[in-house]
Design a protein around this motif. Structure first.
Motif, PDB file in Angstrom:
ATOM      1  N   HIS A  61       0.861  -1.257   0.074  1.00 16.91           N
ATOM      2  CA  HIS A  61       0.070   0.052   0.043  1.00 16.91           C
ATOM      3  C   HIS A  61       0.712   1.165   0.053  1.00 16.91           C
ATOM      4  O   HIS A  61       0.405   2.220  -0.118  1.00 16.91           O
ATOM      5  N   THR A  62       1.988   1.051   0.174  1.00 14.23           N
ATOM      6  CA  THR A  62       3.006   2.423   0.036  1.00 14.23           C
ATOM      7  C   THR A  62       4.194   2.085  -0.700  1.00 14.23           C
ATOM      8  O   THR A  62       5.452   2.175  -0.361  1.00 14.23           O
ATOM      9  N   PRO A  63       3.977   1.906  -2.036  1.00 16.54           N
ATOM     10  CA  PRO A  63       4.954   1.381  -3.116  1.00 16.54           C
ATOM     11  C   PRO A  63       6.020   2.644  -3.464  1.00 16.54           C
ATOM     12  O   PRO A  63       7.047   2.432  -3.805  1.00 16.54           O
ATOM     13  N   ASN A  64       5.969   3.706  -2.967  1.00 16.91           N
ATOM     14  CA  ASN A  64       6.403   5.226  -3.448  1.00 16.91           C
ATOM     15  C   ASN A  64       7.219   5.605  -2.234  1.00 16.91           C
ATOM     16  O   ASN A  64       8.087   6.655  -2.259  1.00 16.91           O
ATOM     17  N   THR A  65       7.279   4.991  -1.157  1.00 14.27           N
ATOM     18  CA  THR A  65       7.790   5.406   0.070  1.00 14.27           C
ATOM     19  C   THR A  65       9.353   5.545  -0.187  1.00 14.27           C
ATOM     20  O   THR A  65       9.830   4.452  -0.505  1.00 14.27           O
ATOM     21  N   LYS A  66       9.900   6.591   0.398  1.00 14.68           N
ATOM     22  CA  LYS A  66      11.237   6.726   0.006  1.00 14.68           C
ATOM     23  C   LYS A  66      12.218   5.637   0.866  1.00 14.68           C
ATOM     24  O   LYS A  66      11.756   5.722   2.158  1.00 14.68           O
ATOM     25  N   ARG A  67      13.212   5.198   0.416  1.00 15.87           N
ATOM     26  CA  ARG A  67      13.754   4.441   1.209  1.00 15.87           C
ATOM     27  C   ARG A  67      15.080   4.774   2.074  1.00 15.87           C
ATOM     28  O   ARG A  67      15.660   5.771   1.587  1.00 15.87           O
ATOM     29  N   CYS A  68      14.994   4.562   3.321  1.00 15.25           N
ATOM     30  CA  CYS A  68      15.926   5.007   4.335  1.00 15.25           C
ATOM     31  C   CYS A  68      17.314   4.462   3.983  1.00 15.25           C
ATOM     32  O   CYS A  68      17.304   3.127   3.950  1.00 15.25           O
ATOM     33  N   GLU A  73      17.929   8.278   9.735  1.00 14.39           N
ATOM     34  CA  GLU A  73      16.708   8.640   8.890  1.00 14.39           C
ATOM     35  C   GLU A  73      15.409   7.886   9.352  1.00 14.39           C
ATOM     36  O   GLU A  73      14.229   8.246   9.375  1.00 14.39           O
ATOM     37  N   VAL A  74      15.793   6.494   9.770  1.00 13.30           N
ATOM     38  CA  VAL A  74      14.793   5.703  10.445  1.00 13.30           C
ATOM     39  C   VAL A  74      14.265   6.440  11.452  1.00 13.30           C
ATOM     40  O   VAL A  74      13.009   6.281  11.894  1.00 13.30           O
ATOM     41  N   ALA A  75      15.132   6.666  12.573  1.00 15.21           N
ATOM     42  CA  ALA A  75      14.577   7.275  13.784  1.00 15.21           C
ATOM     43  C   ALA A  75      13.894   8.729  13.569  1.00 15.21           C
ATOM     44  O   ALA A  75      12.884   8.749  14.263  1.00 15.21           O
ATOM     45  N   ASP A  76      14.138   9.139  12.502  1.00 13.41           N
ATOM     46  CA  ASP A  76      13.463  10.341  12.266  1.00 13.41           C
ATOM     47  C   ASP A  76      11.966  10.228  11.613  1.00 13.41           C
ATOM     48  O   ASP A  76      11.021  11.062  12.164  1.00 13.41           O
ATOM     49  N   LEU A 140      11.525  -4.370  12.527  1.00 14.21           N
ATOM     50  CA  LEU A 140      12.808  -4.252  12.062  1.00 14.21           C
ATOM     51  C   LEU A 140      13.633  -5.279  11.414  1.00 14.21           C
ATOM     52  O   LEU A 140      14.264  -5.087  10.469  1.00 14.21           O
ATOM     53  N   GLU A 141      13.219  -6.552  11.840  1.00 11.02           N
ATOM     54  CA  GLU A 141      13.866  -7.877  11.483  1.00 11.02           C
ATOM     55  C   GLU A 141      13.408  -7.964  10.025  1.00 11.02           C
ATOM     56  O   GLU A 141      14.024  -8.662   9.345  1.00 11.02           O
ATOM     57  N   MET A 142      12.121  -7.713   9.834  1.00  5.10           N
ATOM     58  CA  MET A 142      11.725  -7.986   8.514  1.00  5.10           C
ATOM     59  C   MET A 142      12.066  -7.058   7.390  1.00  5.10           C
ATOM     60  O   MET A 142      11.596  -7.201   6.081  1.00  5.10           O
ATOM     61  N   VAL A 143      12.527  -5.951   7.782  1.00  2.30           N
ATOM     62  CA  VAL A 143      13.336  -5.088   6.752  1.00  2.30           C
ATOM     63  C   VAL A 143      14.876  -5.157   6.924  1.00  2.30           C
ATOM     64  O   VAL A 143      15.425  -4.267   6.727  1.00  2.30           O
ATOM     65  N   GLN A 144      15.175  -6.399   7.441  1.00  2.00           N
ATOM     66  CA  GLN A 144      16.623  -6.685   7.567  1.00  2.00           C
ATOM     67  C   GLN A 144      17.546  -5.923   8.629  1.00  2.00           C
ATOM     68  O   GLN A 144      18.567  -5.900   8.249  1.00  2.00           O
ATOM     69  N   MET A 145      16.915  -5.599   9.405  1.00  2.00           N
ATOM     70  CA  MET A 145      17.446  -4.966  10.462  1.00  2.00           C
ATOM     71  C   MET A 145      17.478  -5.644  11.995  1.00  2.00           C
ATOM     72  O   MET A 145      16.337  -5.535  12.409  1.00  2.00           O
ATOM     73  N   GLU A 146      18.543  -6.204  12.397  1.00  2.00           N
ATOM     74  CA  GLU A 146      18.482  -6.675  13.756  1.00  2.00           C
ATOM     75  C   GLU A 146      18.826  -5.705  14.781  1.00  2.00           C
ATOM     76  O   GLU A 146      19.772  -5.001  14.739  1.00  2.00           O
ATOM     77  N   VAL A 147      17.999  -5.421  15.617  1.00  2.00           N
ATOM     78  CA  VAL A 147      18.099  -4.462  16.806  1.00  2.00           C
ATOM     79  C   VAL A 147      17.906  -5.117  18.062  1.00  2.00           C
ATOM     80  O   VAL A 147      17.254  -6.135  18.119  1.00  2.00           O
ATOM     81  N   LYS A 148      18.430  -4.444  19.272  1.00  2.00           N
ATOM     82  CA  LYS A 148      18.120  -4.503  20.445  1.00  2.00           C
ATOM     83  C   LYS A 148      17.384  -3.578  21.107  1.00  2.00           C
ATOM     84  O   LYS A 148      17.754  -2.317  21.040  1.00  2.00           O
ATOM     85  N   ARG A 182      11.676  -1.509   2.642  1.00  2.00           N
ATOM     86  CA  ARG A 182      11.327  -0.020   2.547  1.00  2.00           C
ATOM     87  C   ARG A 182      11.653   0.076   4.089  1.00  2.00           C
ATOM     88  O   ARG A 182      10.449   0.086   4.936  1.00  2.00           O
ATOM     89  N   SER A 183      12.688   0.599   4.729  1.00  2.00           N
ATOM     90  CA  SER A 183      12.995   0.918   5.937  1.00  2.00           C
ATOM     91  C   SER A 183      12.175   2.055   6.429  1.00  2.00           C
ATOM     92  O   SER A 183      11.796   2.016   7.764  1.00  2.00           O
ATOM     93  N   CYS A 184      11.545   2.897   5.690  1.00  2.00           N
ATOM     94  CA  CYS A 184      11.083   4.082   6.215  1.00  2.00           C
ATOM     95  C   CYS A 184       9.538   3.748   6.580  1.00  2.00           C
ATOM     96  O   CYS A 184       8.758   4.459   6.877  1.00  2.00           O
ATOM     97  N   LEU A 185       9.174   2.579   6.275  1.00  2.00           N
ATOM     98  CA  LEU A 185       7.722   2.138   6.501  1.00  2.00           C
ATOM     99  C   LEU A 185       7.581   1.668   7.905  1.00  2.00           C
ATOM    100  O   LEU A 185       6.488   1.512   8.408  1.00  2.00           O
ATOM    101  N   LEU A 186       8.768   1.607   8.792  1.00  2.00           N
ATOM    102  CA  LEU A 186       8.741   0.800   9.964  1.00  2.00           C
ATOM    103  C   LEU A 186       7.665   1.344  11.054  1.00  2.00           C
ATOM    104  O   LEU A 186       6.940   0.607  11.483  1.00  2.00           O
ATOM    105  N   LEU A 187       7.532   2.695  11.182  1.00  2.00           N
ATOM    106  CA  LEU A 187       6.530   3.105  12.112  1.00  2.00           C
ATOM    107  C   LEU A 187       5.096   2.826  11.726  1.00  2.00           C
ATOM    108  O   LEU A 187       4.282   2.698  12.388  1.00  2.00           O
TER     109      LEU A 187
END
Length: 201
Positions: A61-68, A73-76, A140-148, A182-187
């Motif tokens: 549903h958000t195909p044009n979202t800018k990639r972080c 940028e993700v935090a922002d 975040l894991e589903m966008v290839q980022m492992e975080v704690k 698409r990391s900028c979709l996180l929130l």
């Protein structure tokens, strides 16, 4: 005299229903498990399971979202768009590590904690909103980022603000095809999932 239904604010009603529903869930977990520490683990696990689900629908549903391309940028996006859109608040990303791989989310308000007072025996051990940490990890894991993710302090424990620490661990190579990240979709993902999954549970 009671007010007519036309005077009710649907957004306010939905927000309060969401908060109370979450509170009932935490109360039930406290009855089901032996210790607040175990409840913390269960909330994190539930959040993680929520975070890893339904992501494809949001990507579609958000195909044009800018990639972080950077964690900053993700935090922002998390602070300025996600929290404001779905919880009506705008936290701040502070206390960055020198390597820019770790930061704190500072919440002056936490809608999940409205109307809440921690029960005796839980004030030093229960992280009431720990589901947020799990949701962050899972999404975040589903966008290839492992975080704690972990709580540093909580207004329910007497702190002036609520602080969640987020630490980047590594990029995951096998989670999703690179072209679909698409990391900028996180929130957008995180708070839609949290809202709909809890209300529909």
């Amino acid at each position: 005299m009671s007010r007519g239904r036309g005077n009710l604010d649907p957004k306010r009603v939905s927000s309060e229903l969401f908060t109370l529903t979450y509170g009932c869930m935490v109360a039930q977990l406290l009855k089901d498990f032996d210790s607040p520490d175990e409840v913390n683990k269960q909330l994190d696990k539930m959040g993680y399971n929520i975070g890893v689900r339904m992501i494809e629908d949001f990507l579609a549903h958000t195909p044009n979202t800018k990639r972080c391309t950077q964690l900053e940028e993700v935090a922002d996006v998390i602070c300025k768009q996600g929290f404001r859109m779905f919880l009506g608040i705008t936290p701040e990303a502070r206390n960055w590590s020198p390597a820019k791989d770790e930061f704190s989310l500072i919440l002056t308000d936490n809608p999940l904690a409205e109307f809440v007072e921690l029960p005796p025996g839980c004030t030093d051990s229960l992280w009431y909103s720990n589901i947020i940490c799990g949701v962050l990890r899972g999404a975040l894991e589903m966008v290839q980022m492992e975080v704690k993710c972990w709580f540093v302090q909580d207004s329910l424990r007497g702190a002036d603000t609520t602080e969640i620490r987020v630490k980047f661990i590594r990029i995951l190579e096998d989670s999703l095809p690179a072209g679909r990240i698409r990391s900028c979709l996180l929130l957008y993902i995180i708070w839609n999932i949290l809202f709909y999954e809890i209300l529909n549970s």
